[in-house]
Scaffold this active site. Sequence first.
Site, PDB file in Angstrom:
ATOM      1  N   LYS A 127      31.443  50.988  50.760  1.00 46.50           N
ATOM      2  CA  LYS A 127      32.877  50.987  50.509  1.00 46.50           C
ATOM      3  C   LYS A 127      33.546  51.983  51.448  1.00 46.50           C
ATOM      4  O   LYS A 127      33.020  53.079  51.709  1.00 46.50           O
ATOM      5  CB  LYS A 127      33.142  51.361  49.038  1.00 46.50           C
ATOM      6  CG  LYS A 127      34.609  51.302  48.625  1.00 46.50           C
ATOM      7  CD  LYS A 127      34.764  51.624  47.145  1.00 46.50           C
ATOM      8  CE  LYS A 127      36.230  51.589  46.707  1.00 46.50           C
ATOM      9  NZ  LYS A 127      36.387  51.868  45.258  1.00 46.50           N
ATOM     10  N   SER A 139      39.029  48.569  42.598  1.00 44.32           N
ATOM     11  CA  SER A 139      39.366  48.740  43.997  1.00 44.32           C
ATOM     12  C   SER A 139      38.219  48.399  44.945  1.00 44.32           C
ATOM     13  O   SER A 139      38.406  48.326  46.161  1.00 44.32           O
ATOM     14  CB  SER A 139      39.777  50.209  44.249  1.00 44.32           C
ATOM     15  OG  SER A 139      38.700  51.094  43.984  1.00 44.32           O
ATOM     16  N   SER A 145      36.586  50.324  38.634  1.00 48.01           N
ATOM     17  CA  SER A 145      36.606  49.719  39.964  1.00 48.01           C
ATOM     18  C   SER A 145      35.253  49.271  40.494  1.00 48.01           C
ATOM     19  O   SER A 145      35.169  48.763  41.612  1.00 48.01           O
ATOM     20  CB  SER A 145      37.247  50.684  40.974  1.00 48.01           C
ATOM     21  OG  SER A 145      38.611  50.853  40.679  1.00 48.01           O
TER      22      SER A 145
END
Length: 496
Positions: free
Chosen positions: A79, A154, A178
Site C-alpha cells: 500500500k 482505504s 480499511s
Amino acid sequence: MEQDLIHLQDLRAALDAKRVSSVELTQHYLDRIAGAADLNAFVHVNAETSLAQARAADARIAAGDGANQPLLGIPVAHKDVFVTRGWHSTAGSRMLKGYDSPYDAAVVERLSNAGMVTLGKTNMDEFAMGSSNENSYYGPVKNPWDKLAVPGGSSGGSAAAVAARLAPAATGTDTGGSIRQPAAFCGVTGIKPTYGRVSRYGMIAFASSLDQGGPFGHSAADCAWMLNGMAGFDARDSTSLERADEDFARGLGKPLDGATADKPLAGLRIGLPAEYFGDGLDADVRESVDTALAEFEKLGAVRVPVSLPKTELSIPVYYVLAPAEASSNLSRFDGVRFGHRAAEYRDLLDMYKKSRAEGFGTEVKRRILVGTYVLSHGYYDAYYLQAQKIRRLIAQDFQNAFAQCDVIMGPVAPSVAWNLGEKSADPVQMYLADIYTLSVSLAGLPGMSLPVGPGRNARPVGLQMIGNYFDEARLLQVADAFQRATDWHKRAPAGV
C-alpha cells in the site's frame, strides 16, 4: 505459470521444486499488472528493481534458504502508505507526489528481509481517509468483480490487486476498517491485528492511536504467513508492543483443543451482537452471513447472543478522534521541508495556505477542519475528551461480550460494494458504511474479513470475525477451518 498457483504455500512449493523461479513469477505478475491498468490498482511500478530483487531471491533459494524463509521469492504489493526505497511513496496524495523515501517502512523492511519481492505501490484513499478508494489523487480504483463498483477503502488498491490476481498478497492499513471493508468488497481475506502488533514506523500517519498494518491474501493461511513476516516488536515505534514472537500459522489445518477432525470447531462459542443484525443491514448480506454461520455450526461451533450497546456511538466517536489526530499529523505537510509547495506566494503564511490548499484533496481538508475544530479551545472538553471516555466504554463492551463467547462474528459492512460516485456527494452516508468496523479499531482488537458468498449484482459479501486481544492465531485457525470446508475464497472475478 500454473493457473492454480495463487496461495503462498503453493508458490513456496513450486519455487522450492524449481517448477518456477522468482524471476518468472515476478515477471508473470508484472505482465498482469500492465494488462490490468484499467483497474488503477497500482500507482507506481518499477520492473527493473522488482526483477533485481527476484534474482537475489533465486540466488538465496539456490543456496537452500527457502526451508527457513517461507516467503522467500514470493512477490508482494505494498500500500502506498508505507514508505519504500525504490518506489514513490505518496499516500495517494498530490502533497507527496514524486516523494522518494530514503528508507523502508518497518513492514517493507521485514518482508524484504524475509525475501519477498516488491511488485509496486498500490492505490489508496488520500492519507488513508475514505471508504471507497475514490479520494485518491491518482483517481479511483475499480472493483475487479464489477468495474462499476468501488473496491472499498482505504486499502482498495491492495484488495483489488489480490482479487484480480495482480499479486498473491498485499499489505494494507486499517484505521477504522480499511483492511476488512475492501477485503469484503473484493472477495479476499484480510486481517487487522491487535493494535501494536505491527510496527507503524515508516507508515505515513493518519490517526496514530488507530492505524495498524495488516495483510491481504487469498486465504486465512496466506494471511497467517504474511502476518508472521510483518509482526514483531520495533523499538523505533513507541506504540509497538513488546511481546514474544509467535507463529500465527500454528493452528492451520488443526482442530481446536478438544475438538475432532470431523468437528474441528467443536466447543467454539460464536458471539452474535444484536446490534450487527438490526435495521440497516441489507437482506442479501444477511443471507450470506447466515449461510456462513450455519456452516460454522456444521463444523461444531455454537451461536451465543451478545450485545455491543455502544456500537452506534462508534461513528461519532471515531469521526471526532480520527480527524483530531489527522489534524495534528498532517500539520507537518506545509511545503517547507518536503511535500508540495505552491509555485507562487506572497509570504510564508501565503505559502502555507496555498501549498496545503493545492496539495490536499477535499476529504482530507474536511477532516483537518473537523479535527482542528474539536481540538480548539472551548471544544476540547465537549468533544475530544468525551469521545475518549466513550472509546473506553466501547472497549469494555467487547470485554463483557468475550466473557460469554470466544469469537464475535457479523457482517463487515451493511451492504455490498456500491457504485462508483454513488455516495461521493454525501460523506455522512460514506461514514455510515463503517458502522460494524469502527468499534473494533477504537478498542484496538484484532478483526478479519473472509468471503462468504455473493450478494446483490453478484458482488462479494464478507464475514467479519473479531477476536480478543492477541487472539490472531485462533481467528486464523477458525477462518482456515471454514475455508477448508467451503470454496468462496477460491473464486475469482470473471475474466481473471
